[in-house]
Enzyme design. Structure first.
Site, PDB file in Angstrom:
ATOM      1  N   CYS A  47      -6.767  22.245 -52.485  1.00 11.68           N
ATOM      2  CA  CYS A  47      -8.068  22.139 -51.824  1.00 11.68           C
ATOM      3  C   CYS A  47      -9.175  21.900 -52.836  1.00 11.68           C
ATOM      4  CB  CYS A  47      -8.365  23.402 -51.027  1.00 11.68           C
ATOM      5  SG  CYS A  47      -7.416  23.499 -49.527  1.00 11.68           S
ATOM      6  N   LEU A  48      -9.727  20.709 -52.785  1.00 13.59           N
ATOM      7  CA  LEU A  48     -10.879  20.332 -53.600  1.00 13.59           C
ATOM      8  C   LEU A  48     -11.734  19.376 -52.778  1.00 13.59           C
ATOM      9  CD1 LEU A  48      -9.482  19.444 -57.152  1.00 13.59           C
ATOM     10  CD2 LEU A  48     -11.042  21.297 -56.597  1.00 13.59           C
TER      11      LEU A  48
END
Length: 83
Positions: A47-48
């Site tokens: 998750c970015l």
């Protein structure tokens, strides 16, 4: 806590790169049993906001004119693999 650890990531650049962000998957998950960080899921999801897998500010999203693969790697190293 990550000292001496080996983390394997798969990075896929499809034909739309750099117009679209790369796809990144964490392979080091203990067969889906370990979640090392809130941004690293045991299913391999990374998750970015830069990857479009997390909603962040508009200036944190992938920009084909300024974003780079190095930026993704440094983000993983500095924002995720920290204590």
């Amino acid at each position: 806590p990550y000292g001496g650890g080996c983390f394997q990531f798969d990075i896929y650049l499809d034909q739309n790169y750099p117009s679209q962000s790369p796809k990144v998957n964490l392979e080091t998950t203990g067969n889906g049993s370990v979640r090392f960080n809130p941004n690293l899921y045991n299913c391999g999801k990374v998750c970015l906001s830069l990857l479009g897998t997390w909603q962040g500010a508009s200036n944190e999203s992938w920009d084909e004119n300024t974003s780079t693969l190095l930026q993704v790697l440094v983000s993983i190293q500095s924002l995720i693999l920290v204590t």
